[in-house]
Write a protein that holds these residues in place. Structure first.
Motif, PDB file in Angstrom:
ATOM      1  N   PRO A 140       0.813  -1.226   0.000  1.00 57.49           N
ATOM      2  CA  PRO A 140       0.000   0.000   0.000  1.00 57.49           C
ATOM      3  C   PRO A 140       0.846   1.276   0.000  1.00 57.49           C
ATOM      4  O   PRO A 140       0.451   2.286  -0.586  1.00 57.49           O
ATOM      5  CB  PRO A 140      -0.811  -0.125   1.294  1.00 57.49           C
ATOM      6  N   ALA A 141       2.024   1.221   0.618  1.00 56.77           N
ATOM      7  CA  ALA A 141       2.869   2.416   0.691  1.00 56.77           C
ATOM      8  C   ALA A 141       3.448   2.791  -0.668  1.00 56.77           C
ATOM      9  O   ALA A 141       3.871   3.942  -0.863  1.00 56.77           O
ATOM     10  CB  ALA A 141       4.001   2.192   1.689  1.00 56.77           C
ATOM     11  N   LEU A 142       3.500   1.846  -1.605  1.00 63.65           N
ATOM     12  CA  LEU A 142       4.073   2.124  -2.917  1.00 63.65           C
ATOM     13  C   LEU A 142       3.027   2.201  -4.024  1.00 63.65           C
ATOM     14  O   LEU A 142       3.371   2.439  -5.182  1.00 63.65           O
ATOM     15  CB  LEU A 142       5.113   1.038  -3.281  1.00 63.65           C
ATOM     16  N   VAL A 143       1.770   1.973  -3.657  1.00 66.88           N
ATOM     17  CA  VAL A 143       0.694   2.046  -4.647  1.00 66.88           C
ATOM     18  C   VAL A 143       0.265   3.497  -4.815  1.00 66.88           C
ATOM     19  O   VAL A 143       0.043   4.201  -3.823  1.00 66.88           O
ATOM     20  CB  VAL A 143      -0.502   1.180  -4.203  1.00 66.88           C
ATOM     21  N   PRO A 144       0.160   3.982  -6.040  1.00 67.71           N
ATOM     22  CA  PRO A 144      -0.266   5.380  -6.257  1.00 67.71           C
ATOM     23  C   PRO A 144      -1.651   5.651  -5.658  1.00 67.71           C
ATOM     24  O   PRO A 144      -2.522   4.792  -5.663  1.00 67.71           O
ATOM     25  CB  PRO A 144      -0.289   5.495  -7.786  1.00 67.71           C
TER      26      PRO A 144
ATOM     27  N   LEU B  22       3.879   0.780   9.086  1.00 63.59           N
ATOM     28  CA  LEU B  22       2.825   1.036   8.096  1.00 63.59           C
ATOM     29  C   LEU B  22       1.496   0.458   8.551  1.00 63.59           C
ATOM     30  O   LEU B  22       0.422   1.030   8.278  1.00 63.59           O
ATOM     31  CB  LEU B  22       3.229   0.435   6.751  1.00 63.59           C
ATOM     32  N   HIS B  23       1.544  -0.675   9.249  1.00 66.41           N
ATOM     33  CA  HIS B  23       0.314  -1.276   9.751  1.00 66.41           C
ATOM     34  C   HIS B  23      -0.357  -0.352  10.786  1.00 66.41           C
ATOM     35  O   HIS B  23      -1.587  -0.198  10.787  1.00 66.41           O
ATOM     36  CB  HIS B  23       0.628  -2.634  10.376  1.00 66.41           C
ATOM     37  N   ARG B  24       0.447   0.270  11.612  1.00 62.11           N
ATOM     38  CA  ARG B  24      -0.113   1.212  12.589  1.00 62.11           C
ATOM     39  C   ARG B  24      -0.769   2.397  11.898  1.00 62.11           C
ATOM     40  O   ARG B  24      -1.843   2.874  12.326  1.00 62.11           O
ATOM     41  CB  ARG B  24       0.988   1.703  13.525  1.00 62.11           C
ATOM     42  N   LEU B  25      -0.147   2.887  10.831  1.00 63.96           N
ATOM     43  CA  LEU B  25      -0.753   3.997  10.089  1.00 63.96           C
ATOM     44  C   LEU B  25      -2.089   3.593   9.486  1.00 63.96           C
ATOM     45  O   LEU B  25      -3.061   4.372   9.494  1.00 63.96           O
ATOM     46  CB  LEU B  25       0.194   4.462   8.980  1.00 63.96           C
ATOM     47  N   LEU B  26      -2.150   2.383   8.957  1.00 61.37           N
ATOM     48  CA  LEU B  26      -3.405   1.902   8.376  1.00 61.37           C
ATOM     49  C   LEU B  26      -4.489   1.767   9.442  1.00 61.37           C
ATOM     50  O   LEU B  26      -5.667   2.054   9.190  1.00 61.37           O
ATOM     51  CB  LEU B  26      -3.174   0.553   7.685  1.00 61.37           C
ATOM     52  N   MET B  27      -4.107   1.311  10.623  1.00 60.39           N
ATOM     53  CA  MET B  27      -5.074   1.176  11.712  1.00 60.39           C
ATOM     54  C   MET B  27      -5.611   2.540  12.133  1.00 60.39           C
ATOM     55  O   MET B  27      -6.797   2.691  12.457  1.00 60.39           O
ATOM     56  CB  MET B  27      -4.419   0.481  12.904  1.00 60.39           C
ATOM     57  N   LYS B  28      -4.733   3.554  12.116  1.00 61.60           N
ATOM     58  CA  LYS B  28      -5.177   4.909  12.459  1.00 61.60           C
ATOM     59  C   LYS B  28      -6.169   5.432  11.428  1.00 61.60           C
ATOM     60  O   LYS B  28      -7.070   6.202  11.757  1.00 61.60           O
ATOM     61  CB  LYS B  28      -3.984   5.854  12.539  1.00 61.60           C
ATOM     62  N   ASN B  29      -5.986   5.020  10.178  1.00 64.89           N
ATOM     63  CA  ASN B  29      -6.886   5.460   9.111  1.00 64.89           C
ATOM     64  C   ASN B  29      -8.095   4.554   8.962  1.00 64.89           C
ATOM     65  O   ASN B  29      -8.776   4.577   7.937  1.00 64.89           O
ATOM     66  CB  ASN B  29      -6.134   5.518   7.780  1.00 64.89           C
TER      67      ASN B  29
END
Length: 717
Positions: free
Chosen positions: A392-396, A460-467
């Motif tokens: 997900p971090a590299l997907v536009p 990155l997983h923590r960022l996704l959980m925040k979102n």
């Protein structure tokens, strides 16, 4: 008091001993050893064997060769004054002999010997400017420029060790003041002159033996000069930036391969070497060559005896080398990093020469570390990970891809990953023995990269959980694990290629490879497939397409890594089949195992730990313990305990399943598939015969000639 020896009995005691001649018994016992087997004392290991030097042996003591001759050794100027060599008006036979012998010296140099002891035994190369003969002068200048260009390419690629190549020039002039364009133009002039001579002496219906002989000689010289020009032009084209010379390379190589046929058929026309006191014809001794002229110029490594390659073998070497040149131009068709790395590995399996390996390395990764000289390696790694698993971090347009902190963290990881990838590529450019040695040390770097990837995925997983996106992210770890497993497979399979394993060890090597395929390799590829398809579906859905239509398209398209999964299933099935066959031989007591009773520290457990010791630094995949292996293969778990015939029958079914998988597309289109299919067919027959229990045999034999990793099992009666 009698004289004594600190490490043995006294001289008086030795005289009183009863000595028995065991020479006859010794040689009779030697007959029972197979080729490659060695009986040695427990304190005499590989290090002692490789370190043993026989002093005053000409093949090991380079200085001894000088003491065997009575004549005076001349350099170029002295030989010219003494009329031992000619610098003008050379006969055609002399030119052919000098050219062929020079190429023999170049080939010997490329095989790892000293430049002074090979190429520069040709006196004409010491001072080509003093040569009056136009043909010989042009050829010698071109050879010096070619040798210098080869040195430059190999040194810049830096994928060699001291046994592969010695680049020291010993201060010899390499005609650096002569421009490349002038070298090619002078060769072309000579080539045109001999082309006219060839046409003028062409058979016109006249029965003239002298004319026919001249025509053959002129044609031979013409083909050799043309080959020299094409070879130098090919190396220059390889030196061009951004693969811009690939089209020229293919054109030159087509011409080279045609010319080599003519050269091979006219070897007999050159002058033959004279018999001299030294070397036993191991060096060219025709006019212009002096084997002892540089005998005191020893290489920085331990001096090795250099036997110059024969002219016939030289022509074959040059032909094979140019064929490899043509093969490596195919790497320009690789658009992704993984494709290029697979190309490196496939090419390395051919055991190419150091020059071919170096040219391939510089073609893909020039000195600026850009992919094919164009794209920065970090960007290439980013695209590679995106195409492999689509994090997900590299997907536009992803939510975390636009986060500046996440982007900075990813960039730092990609920079480190690029360095590791470059190390893996450098390792694949080494010779096969050095590859295994260097792979044993790269696992620590891979373990550190794996730890960095795990931290990045956690962040990155923590960022996704925040979102409020509960998606689990293990993308970067999966990609690193993919390369870790490939390195592990290469390390284990290289042991078979280098004949490092004894037959008693095969069964736990195949067991380990099978476990890696089953528990790690196939799940890793499947996980990457799932991530890719989910990412693609999400992007397509966001663009307005219905989920049902997207699923239909994906089903039609197939999984991205399906071919690799299919190949992994074949290897897993083969390893299982060999494991069962080997267990059958052990159960039948036809294959003895090391129990450690005769030699200390030679138990199977010690060997197991030593074989897989480099994997201990890895956290994933977790190193497998010996107790896990013994529990897995313990036949006492089954009631009743399987007999050897039952194990051979199970192995036969395993080979049949592997054969069925190989015959399915897309694996049935390659040379490797053909070799594996042949192995399966032979082993199915062998296992079928053994499963009847009626075959009498002494022990199994393992033939690795068809495939380097999987043998054909035969039975010694």
């Amino acid at each position: 008091m009698s004289q004594t020896d600190d490490n043995g009995p006294s001289l008086e005691e030795k005289k009183n001993c009863n000595w028995k001649d065991i020479t006859k018994d010794f040689f009779e016992l030697c007959q029972q050893l197979n080729v490659g087997e060695l009986v040695h004392d427990v304190h005499f290991g590989l290090f002692e064997a490789m370190s043993a030097i026989e002093m005053m042996d000409p093949k090991m003591d380079a200085g001894m060769l000088c003491n065997q001759v009575k004549r005076k050794v001349y350099d170029f100027d002295e030989a010219l004054k003494a009329n031992i060599i000619k610098d003008d008006n050379l006969e055609s036979e002399e030119l052919i002999g000098i050219i062929d012998s020079t190429y023999a010296c170049v080939v010997t140099w490329l095989e790892g010997h000293s430049l002074a002891q090979t190429v520069f035994t040709n006196l004409y190369l010491h001072n080509p400017e003093a040569i009056k003969d136009k043909t010989l002068k042009s050829f010698c200048t071109a050879i010096l420029k070619t040798v210098d260009l080869i040195r430059d390419r190999i040194n810049k690629a830096s994928v060699f060790e001291e046994e592969d190549f010695q680049s020291v020039s010993y201060g010899f002039k390499m005609a650096s003041e002569v421009p490349s364009a002038k070298v090619i133009s002078s060769l072309r002039e000579v080539e045109d002159e001999f082309a006219k001579k060839v046409r003028s002496t062409k058979d016109k219906g006249e029965d003239n033996e002298t004319r026919a002989k001249q025509h053959e000689l002129y044609s031979a010289i013409y083909s050799r000069i043309k080959f020299t020009r094409f070879l130098y032009a090919t190396l220059l084209a390889f030196s061009k930036d951004k693969c811009s010379g690939v089209d020229d390379i293919e054109k030159y190589l087509n011409g080279i391969l045609d010319v080599l046929l003519s050269m091979q058929s006219t070897i007999h026309l050159g002058i033959k070497p004279e018999e001299r006191e030294c070397g036993l014809h191991d060096y060219p001794t025709i006019m212009g060559f002096e084997p002892l002229v540089n005998q005191r110029l020893l290489p920085s490594t331990f001096p090795r005896y250099a036997k110059i390659t024969s002219i016939e073998d030289t022509m074959k070497y040059l032909s094979d080398m140019c064929t490899r040149f043509k093969f490596i131009t195919g790497v320009t068709k690789c658009t992704f990093l993984h494709q290029a790395m697979d190309f490196f590995e496939d090419f390395s399996k051919l055991s190419p020469c150091v020059l071919s390996r170096s040219l391939l390395h510089l073609l893909v990764f020039p000195i600026n570390r850009r992919f094919f000289g164009n794209e920065p390696l970090v960007d290439v790694v980013r695209d590679t990970i995106r195409n492999f698993i689509a994090p997900p971090a590299l997907v536009p347009k992803s939510s975390i891809g636009s986060n500046p902190d996440a982007r900075a963290y990813c960039d730092a990881f990609l920079q480190r990953a690029a360095n590791t990838i470059l190390q893996l590529v450098n390792i694949s450019g080494q010779n096969r023995a050095r590859q295994r040695e260097k792979l044993a040390h790269i696992f620590e770097e891979l373990a550190n990269l794996e730890a960095e990837a795990d931290k990045l995925d956690t962040y990155l997983h923590r960022l996704l959980m925040k979102n409020s996106q509960g998606q689990t992210v293990v993308c970067f770890v999966t990609w690193v694990l993919y390369h870790v497993l490939k390195a592990m497979f290469n390390y284990l399979y290289l042991g078979f290629e280098l004949e490092l394993y004894s037959p008693q060890e095969y069964y736990y090597i195949y067991w380990y490879i099978s476990e890696l395929h089953c528990s790690w390799w196939i799940p890793t590829l499947s996980r990457a497939d799932n991530f890719l398809m989910e990412s693609e579906a999400m992007i397509e859905t966001q663009s307005g397409k219905s989920a049902k239509k997207v699923r239909r398209q994906q089903k039609k398209k197939g999984k991205p890594h399906a071919k690799e999964v299919h190949t992994a299933q074949i290897h897993q099935m083969l390893c299982n089949a060999f494991l069962k066959a080997l267990l059958g031989f052990i159960r039948a007591k036809k294959l003895e195992l090391a129990d450690g009773s005769s030699i200390a520290f030679d138990s199977e457990e010690v060997r197991f730990r030593r074989r897989f010791a480099p994997f201990q630094v890895l956290s994933s995949p977790q190193p497998m313990a010996y107790c896990h292996f013994t529990d897995t293969i313990d036949l006492q778990r089954y009631k009743p305990v399987p007999e050897p015939e039952h194990l051979f029958q199970a192995a036969c079914k395993g080979f049949q399943h592997a054969k069925a998988l190989i015959e399915q597309p897309p694996s049935n289109q390659t040379e490797q598939a053909t070799a594996l299919l042949r192995i399966c067919k032979y082993n199915i027959v062998a296992m079928s015969v053994l499963s009847t229990g009626k075959k009498e045999y002494e022990r199994p034999l393992f033939d690795f000639t068809v495939h380097k990793h999987y043998p054909i099992i035969t039975l010694k009666n």
